[in-house]
Design an enzyme around this catalytic site. Sequence first.
Site, mmCIF file in Angstrom:
data_model
loop_
_atom_site.group_PDB
_atom_site.id
_atom_site.type_symbol
_atom_site.label_atom_id
_atom_site.label_comp_id
_atom_site.label_asym_id
_atom_site.label_seq_id
_atom_site.Cartn_x
_atom_site.Cartn_y
_atom_site.Cartn_z
ATOM 1 N N GLU A 268 0.893 -1.277 0.099
ATOM 2 C CA GLU A 268 -0.039 0.064 -0.029
ATOM 3 C C GLU A 268 0.816 1.280 0.080
ATOM 4 O O GLU A 268 0.553 2.200 -0.622
ATOM 5 C CB GLU A 268 -1.044 -0.065 1.375
ATOM 6 C CG GLU A 268 -2.181 0.743 1.045
ATOM 7 C CD GLU A 268 -3.220 0.560 2.059
ATOM 8 O OE1 GLU A 268 -3.537 -0.765 2.358
ATOM 9 O OE2 GLU A 268 -3.864 1.189 2.818
ATOM 10 N N GLU B 132 2.183 1.787 -3.484
ATOM 11 C CA GLU B 132 1.105 2.148 -4.274
ATOM 12 C C GLU B 132 1.041 3.745 -4.050
ATOM 13 O O GLU B 132 0.640 4.578 -4.904
ATOM 14 C CB GLU B 132 -0.254 1.295 -3.951
ATOM 15 C CG GLU B 132 -1.311 1.946 -4.852
ATOM 16 C CD GLU B 132 -2.597 1.406 -4.421
ATOM 17 O OE1 GLU B 132 -2.613 0.237 -3.646
ATOM 18 O OE2 GLU B 132 -3.711 1.654 -5.017
ATOM 19 N N CYS C 182 -7.958 -1.733 4.127
ATOM 20 C CA CYS C 182 -8.145 -3.110 5.137
ATOM 21 C C CYS C 182 -9.328 -3.336 5.878
ATOM 22 O O CYS C 182 -9.578 -4.659 6.219
ATOM 23 C CB CYS C 182 -6.986 -2.773 6.277
ATOM 24 S SG CYS C 182 -5.589 -1.916 5.603
ATOM 25 N N SER D 181 -7.149 1.914 -1.925
ATOM 26 C CA SER D 181 -5.827 1.463 -2.542
ATOM 27 C C SER D 181 -6.424 -0.116 -2.846
ATOM 28 O O SER D 181 -7.055 -0.638 -2.547
ATOM 29 C CB SER D 181 -5.042 0.955 -1.197
ATOM 30 O OG SER D 181 -3.860 -0.232 -1.284
ATOM 31 N N LYS E 198 -15.329 -9.271 7.563
ATOM 32 C CA LYS E 198 -14.207 -10.338 6.978
ATOM 33 C C LYS E 198 -14.915 -11.709 6.485
ATOM 34 O O LYS E 198 -14.475 -12.218 5.533
ATOM 35 C CB LYS E 198 -13.074 -10.673 8.495
ATOM 36 C CG LYS E 198 -12.183 -9.374 8.641
ATOM 37 C CD LYS E 198 -11.147 -9.242 7.518
ATOM 38 C CE LYS E 198 -10.559 -8.322 7.852
ATOM 39 N NZ LYS E 198 -9.860 -7.370 6.852
ATOM 40 N N GLU F 147 -16.053 -10.517 3.433
ATOM 41 C CA GLU F 147 -14.982 -10.327 2.645
ATOM 42 C C GLU F 147 -14.247 -11.752 1.927
ATOM 43 O O GLU F 147 -14.056 -11.551 0.753
ATOM 44 C CB GLU F 147 -13.935 -9.467 3.422
ATOM 45 C CG GLU F 147 -12.612 -8.990 2.305
ATOM 46 C CD GLU F 147 -11.461 -8.502 3.132
ATOM 47 O OE1 GLU F 147 -11.251 -8.975 4.516
ATOM 48 O OE2 GLU F 147 -10.783 -7.567 2.647
ATOM 49 N N GLU G 81 -14.525 -12.334 -6.111
ATOM 50 C CA GLU G 81 -13.188 -12.203 -6.770
ATOM 51 C C GLU G 81 -11.941 -12.640 -5.789
ATOM 52 O O GLU G 81 -10.932 -12.446 -6.539
ATOM 53 C CB GLU G 81 -12.936 -10.572 -7.187
ATOM 54 C CG GLU G 81 -13.074 -9.733 -5.833
ATOM 55 C CD GLU G 81 -14.354 -9.250 -5.469
ATOM 56 O OE1 GLU G 81 -15.442 -9.815 -5.823
ATOM 57 O OE2 GLU G 81 -14.398 -8.177 -4.793
ATOM 58 N N CYS H 112 -10.321 -1.869 14.642
ATOM 59 C CA CYS H 112 -10.553 -3.268 14.721
ATOM 60 C C CYS H 112 -10.776 -3.725 16.030
ATOM 61 O O CYS H 112 -11.759 -4.805 16.334
ATOM 62 C CB CYS H 112 -9.606 -4.090 13.879
ATOM 63 S SG CYS H 112 -9.021 -3.624 12.446
#
Lengths: 411, 635
Positions: free
Chosen positions: B306, B309, B332, B352, B391, B394, B399, B562
């Site tokens: 990241e 990037e 994240c 990102s 999560k 996710e 994908e 988190c």
Amino acid sequence: MKTQLENNIIKTERTGPVLFSPYKRGDAIKKAVKQKREDILFEIKDSGLKGRGGAGFPTSTKWMLTAAAKADKKFIVCNADEGEPGTFKDRVLLMEYPQLVFEGMVVGGYTIGAQTGIVYLRAEYEYMFEQLENYLANMREDNLLGENILGTDFSFDISIRLGSGAYVCGEETALIESLEGHRGEPRNRPPFPVNTGYMGYPTSVNNVETLAAVPHIITKGGSWFKKFGTDKSTGSKLFSVSGDCERPGVYELPWGTSINELLEIVGAKNTKAVQVGGASGICVPRSQFDRKLGYEDIPTGGSVIIFNESRNMLHVLKNFMEFFVEESCGQCTPCRIGNIKLLEGVEMIERGEFTFKYINTLKELGRTMQVASKCGLGQSSPNSFISILENFKDEIFHTTGTNGFNGKAGK
Amino acid sequence: MKEKLRAPKAQQPLIVEKPTLEDGIGSKVTVEINEKKVQVLFGQTILEACKENQIHVPTLCHHPDLCIAGNCRICVVEVEGMRTLQTACSFPITAPIKIKTSSPMVRKARRHIIDLLLSEHYGECYSCVRNNNCELQTLAKEYGVDSYTFGHVQEPVYEVDLSSYSVVRDMNKCVNCRRCVRTCIDLQEVGVLEAIGRGDKTHIGTFLEKPLADVICINCGQCINRCPTGALRANDPSDVIWNAIDDPTKHVVIQTAPSPRAAIGEVFGLEPGKSFTGELNTALRRIGFDVVFDTNFTADLTIIEEGTELILRLYKALVKKEQVALPQFTSCSPGWVKYLEHFYPEYIDNLSSAKSPQQMFGALIKTFYAQKKGIDPKDIVSVALMPCAAKKFECNRPEMVDSGYKDVDFGLTTRELGQMIQEAGIYLPEMPKSNFDDPFGEASGAGLIFGATGGVMEAALRSVIELVTGKKVEDVFANADITPVRGFEGIKYAEIPITEVGPVPKLLQHLVPDWNWLKGATLKIAVAHGTANAKKIMDDIKAGGKFSECHFIEFMACPGGCLGGGGQPIPTDEEIRKMRAKAIYDEDNSLPVRKSHENRHVAEIYDVFLTDGPCGHISHKLLHTHYIKRGKYIA
């Protein structure tokens, strides 16, 4: 029902001591804007006018608190969400006496320092909307409304907003929530609307009938107003009379009129019970018909429903409880679930499958609801449960065969 | 005045202007609570005053993170002179009143209310995920409920909504306290849940009563953390995980995120604020997981990817004068990612493209690790221990299959793992400590602090400052604690001037020739936690305000980051979250390596596996992803 409508739609000459007494359009505003705000407050206080929606909060106090609150904007709201079962007096006032209601708002706005008045009109009265808007337009033309009213530096305007149908929106904080575009649910109080109301600004919410009394008090004086009624209940009251009688309709009677007298006037015969104050009011049995209508004895928003000998009081009660089960806003526990339990209790009695112990538990629950519910709806919904089971226990628990009650009651 | 909240006024806190001087005349009010005179602050609620004076008043719809509702009525007290009982949670003290918190009338009302709630509450405690952690159960015990006075629901009324990968809604257990509504509307500003219907038909529902998977739910699970009963819970995969563990042909791998270890002690009844990293590793192995990896490793990798990037975006913008999406947003937090996809889809280019640490690890386990160990990836079951409900969603994004398999098979929450550990008969706090497994055995403190709000930003800065300036970060910020991005303030903003530049490190030499173009620049960064705060930043960016000039912004969907995630132990409040943050920062402080770029295993993986470097082709295939412009209107 049909007679009820006819009686109200056909405009007969209405007569009454205060509200239906002669009044010349514009007089109250003309007089008020030349007066000091304190003087108006004093006049209203002197009149002893109390809120006509049912709760009976002194109007002068409400206005004084709103006037005293510090804010750059203030509102006066006319509560025209007339939803109490058996009430139809505001409809008459708005249709036939809009000058009284609107001028009351202008005077109120002037007194509390508001720039805006809002009429919260119940959705079912949408048919009046255009007529009322036209009336407001006329007032603006005559400079009784709008910028610099009658050449003074007081500017005030009124808008009309349609409600969305829920009974609870007649409760002032739920009404404000609804006005703001939220789900119509009562707020926590304190803070009260006089401090934190519509959009957070000080707001005075007044009943249609309260506002309609104001122009008469301004033009004729508080002491004139006080001549009618009793010590603690000054002036007159509009009663929406329906049920088993010959002449249902809207009546203006001085406070202190006894139920007997009222029944006489409307031509009620063989009356067994009178429900005063709508579904949330109390049910008065024949033995108490000498009681007087007024804040000292039986306070009411004006709904009077008459039941004669042929009526089954358990069915009457069931009807009321079904109403509350549906119309609770669903926010607070005592009201949301409590009313369901009370209705279930009525159904148990209907089936004859109950114990007196449980019915007494439900009465206790009713008392909890009266003190622990968030707003007036839940606080008053057990009234009819408690009063009907108390006042008609002989009929409900001890008769057999008739009234859909099979007599196999548990003991 | 408090800032404007979106929740209806009926559910907003009371606004009472408090005197500015706390000790000034008139700022204290003397009230009588249960016939004892006490001094309380003007405008304090009765509940607050009682708490300060060690008087317990039961609550249910009240939650310290949420605005006041006053709708359960359980906290009613008697105020002398008032006709009705008053709710302690909502009543501001502005006059010398006399309060009774336990009069006969009060006790009877509370008991009635509990009985009424139980009459609508379906199910029995022993078959409930919240058994022994349920506020309704606690109330019933407190008030000695031994029978259902007003009956009990015999048949479920609502179908359980299992549509979402993350959140399960069982409205049969709902007591209409509306904490979830206030969480969703007010705390998170998502607004998926709302009260629907009135009277006996009142219930909590979604837009058009659609299943949760078909509305704009971001899966943050904050509603679960605030539900007093078992009406909301996470979608629990532990049965399937047990099956995998018991299947000898399966190689069951678990990666553990930093936040669960800082909170799992709470599941075992301990006070928050202590990490159980080593103990947890042992417990996981005893349960039967074959290997235990540290998600912090891929957190370090995330920082490299990241961060690279970001450098590339800045280089394109500043040197090549190309159009690039700036500021760059962190990716994240899967709750935040879905929030952006729904609410600000026009900004997905700013996200990102680096995957979250969980998904990076998933892709590496079924490729790099499988090759290294000679295991067929189809036999690997990859579990991720996360503090997070989102999560779970996710890892099920279609994908996320870059390894050729589903990269991560299951997301497991702290609560669910706590349950598994208990089921295995293990008392976690007394486990011996053990380390993580290789080849990802080492992780830095930078990866660890991902768990707290501001952590990703701090980790990134520790590396960026060193890699760009060549100086030690300790020379800029004492002990490498970058305090401007720490703390629980909703939105944090900082500017880091780059006064000098050093040589370009080897890892990045193929991407940028030198750092001279950054000399004299000021790096502008921001941190937000909770999507309500994210919304403020996004609206500011949309309006071209100060945040639109930022270069890098960290967003976390959950309040506190988190460590306050939707999979963490219940209850939660700001105090608990602060203690968890302390546990995380304490552990960071104790680690030998505290910067992602100093993690030697990370360097190694670029040497042997991701051979074309950060943001290279292999990395792009495995460690980067793309997003979906979802919008608010879902067919």
